[in-house]
Scaffold this motif. Structure first.
Motif, mmCIF file in Angstrom:
data_model
loop_
_atom_site.group_PDB
_atom_site.id
_atom_site.type_symbol
_atom_site.label_atom_id
_atom_site.label_comp_id
_atom_site.label_asym_id
_atom_site.label_seq_id
_atom_site.Cartn_x
_atom_site.Cartn_y
_atom_site.Cartn_z
ATOM 1 N N MET A 1 1.061 -1.483 -0.210
ATOM 2 C CA MET A 1 0.212 0.100 -0.187
ATOM 3 C C MET A 1 0.612 1.061 -0.033
ATOM 4 N N PRO A 2 0.820 2.091 -1.166
ATOM 5 C CA PRO A 2 1.633 3.455 -1.095
ATOM 6 C C PRO A 2 0.900 4.612 -0.759
ATOM 7 N N THR A 3 1.990 5.152 0.432
ATOM 8 C CA THR A 3 1.631 6.471 0.944
ATOM 9 C C THR A 3 2.315 7.557 -0.073
ATOM 10 N N VAL A 4 1.134 8.517 0.016
ATOM 11 C CA VAL A 4 1.621 9.667 -0.608
ATOM 12 C C VAL A 4 1.091 10.858 0.442
ATOM 13 N N ASN A 5 1.744 11.930 0.010
ATOM 14 C CA ASN A 5 1.710 12.896 1.165
ATOM 15 C C ASN A 5 0.491 13.828 0.479
ATOM 16 N N MET A 6 -0.266 14.405 0.905
ATOM 17 C CA MET A 6 -1.379 15.924 0.931
ATOM 18 C C MET A 6 -0.779 16.273 -0.473
ATOM 19 N N HIS A 7 -0.089 16.579 -1.009
ATOM 20 C CA HIS A 7 0.265 17.488 -2.166
ATOM 21 C C HIS A 7 0.178 16.652 -3.058
ATOM 22 N N ASP A 8 0.854 15.402 -2.926
ATOM 23 C CA ASP A 8 1.043 14.831 -4.664
ATOM 24 C C ASP A 8 -0.780 13.725 -4.455
ATOM 25 N N ALA A 9 -1.792 14.279 -3.781
ATOM 26 C CA ALA A 9 -2.916 13.388 -3.503
ATOM 27 C C ALA A 9 -3.545 14.421 -3.989
ATOM 28 N N LYS A 15 -5.837 9.937 -10.949
ATOM 29 C CA LYS A 15 -4.802 8.644 -10.826
ATOM 30 C C LYS A 15 -4.908 7.780 -9.660
ATOM 31 N N LEU A 16 -4.732 7.966 -8.884
ATOM 32 C CA LEU A 16 -4.606 6.980 -7.373
ATOM 33 C C LEU A 16 -6.200 6.691 -6.854
ATOM 34 N N VAL A 17 -6.776 7.325 -7.674
ATOM 35 C CA VAL A 17 -8.324 6.845 -7.437
ATOM 36 C C VAL A 17 -8.632 5.386 -8.899
ATOM 37 N N GLU A 18 -8.157 5.707 -10.235
ATOM 38 C CA GLU A 18 -8.436 4.400 -10.492
ATOM 39 C C GLU A 18 -7.321 3.216 -10.104
ATOM 40 N N ALA A 19 -5.895 3.708 -9.746
ATOM 41 C CA ALA A 19 -5.083 2.526 -9.161
ATOM 42 C C ALA A 19 -5.701 1.417 -7.874
ATOM 43 N N VAL A 20 -6.703 2.159 -7.274
ATOM 44 C CA VAL A 20 -7.915 1.371 -6.418
ATOM 45 C C VAL A 20 -8.756 0.595 -6.675
ATOM 46 N N GLU A 21 -9.330 1.871 -8.105
ATOM 47 C CA GLU A 21 -10.601 1.769 -8.531
ATOM 48 C C GLU A 21 -10.587 -0.232 -9.976
ATOM 49 N N THR A 22 -9.249 -0.414 -10.305
ATOM 50 C CA THR A 22 -8.546 -0.912 -10.435
ATOM 51 C C THR A 22 -8.126 -2.662 -10.274
ATOM 52 N N GLY A 23 -8.046 -2.144 -8.773
ATOM 53 C CA GLY A 23 -7.430 -3.440 -8.171
ATOM 54 C C GLY A 23 -6.172 -3.196 -8.161
ATOM 55 N N GLU A 24 -4.781 -2.360 -8.992
ATOM 56 C CA GLU A 24 -3.505 -2.267 -8.940
ATOM 57 C C GLU A 24 -3.127 -2.243 -8.075
ATOM 58 N N VAL A 25 -4.158 -1.269 -6.657
ATOM 59 C CA VAL A 25 -3.303 -1.530 -4.923
ATOM 60 C C VAL A 25 -4.462 -1.617 -4.277
ATOM 61 N N GLU A 26 -4.629 -1.935 -3.346
ATOM 62 C CA GLU A 26 -5.487 -2.203 -2.303
ATOM 63 C C GLU A 26 -5.976 -1.473 -1.559
ATOM 64 N N GLU A 27 -4.877 -0.081 -1.493
ATOM 65 C CA GLU A 27 -5.503 1.342 -0.729
ATOM 66 C C GLU A 27 -4.017 1.919 -1.133
ATOM 67 N N VAL A 28 -4.016 3.464 -0.974
ATOM 68 C CA VAL A 28 -3.535 3.972 -0.968
ATOM 69 C C VAL A 28 -3.828 4.832 0.573
ATOM 70 N N ILE A 29 -2.635 5.061 1.474
ATOM 71 C CA ILE A 29 -2.337 6.215 2.403
ATOM 72 C C ILE A 29 -2.300 7.495 1.916
ATOM 73 N N ILE A 30 -3.008 8.173 2.644
ATOM 74 C CA ILE A 30 -2.501 9.631 2.310
ATOM 75 C C ILE A 30 -2.534 10.018 3.859
ATOM 76 N N ALA A 31 -0.967 11.172 3.468
ATOM 77 C CA ALA A 31 -0.075 11.279 5.325
ATOM 78 C C ALA A 31 -0.206 12.549 4.717
ATOM 79 N N ASN A 33 2.161 16.558 6.922
ATOM 80 C CA ASN A 33 3.372 15.816 7.484
ATOM 81 C C ASN A 33 4.121 15.255 8.124
ATOM 82 N N GLY A 34 3.396 14.188 6.920
ATOM 83 C CA GLY A 34 4.193 12.214 7.611
ATOM 84 C C GLY A 34 3.971 11.678 7.485
ATOM 85 N N ARG A 35 2.373 12.037 8.722
ATOM 86 C CA ARG A 35 1.617 11.085 9.447
ATOM 87 C C ARG A 35 0.659 10.749 8.718
ATOM 88 N N PRO A 36 0.413 9.460 8.454
ATOM 89 C CA PRO A 36 -0.788 8.816 8.490
ATOM 90 C C PRO A 36 -2.244 9.808 8.273
#
Length: 82
Positions: A1-9, A15-31, A33-36
């Protein structure tokens, strides 16, 4: 499960929603200031694939007596004569 910072999200949300929808990744954690801070997951439940009965039908023939060759197989493992 990738972690991305708020700005990148923000900049890659589609792109992140598509990756989750297609099953490429199970979930994405949005952080933040470095904290989930949030988790992006699909609303649709994942469909678990199950094995279908009869998939190998016709690919092999089962012996009439499955235990008929046990002594021979045991001998091969023990390197002895049956």
């Amino acid at each position: 499960m990738p972690t991305v910072n708020m700005h990148d999200a923000k900049s890659q949300l589609s792109k992140l929603v598509e990756a989750v929808e297609t099953g490429e990744v199970e979930e994405v954690i949005i952080a933040r200031n470095g904290r989930p801070a949030a988790r992006l997951t699909s609303l649709r439940p994942r469909v678990e694939t199950t094995r279908r009965i009869g998939v190998a039908k016709g690919l092999f023939v089962a012996p009439e007596d499955p235990g008929a060759e046990d002594a021979e197989v045991a001998a091969l493992f023990l390197r002895a004569e049956p």
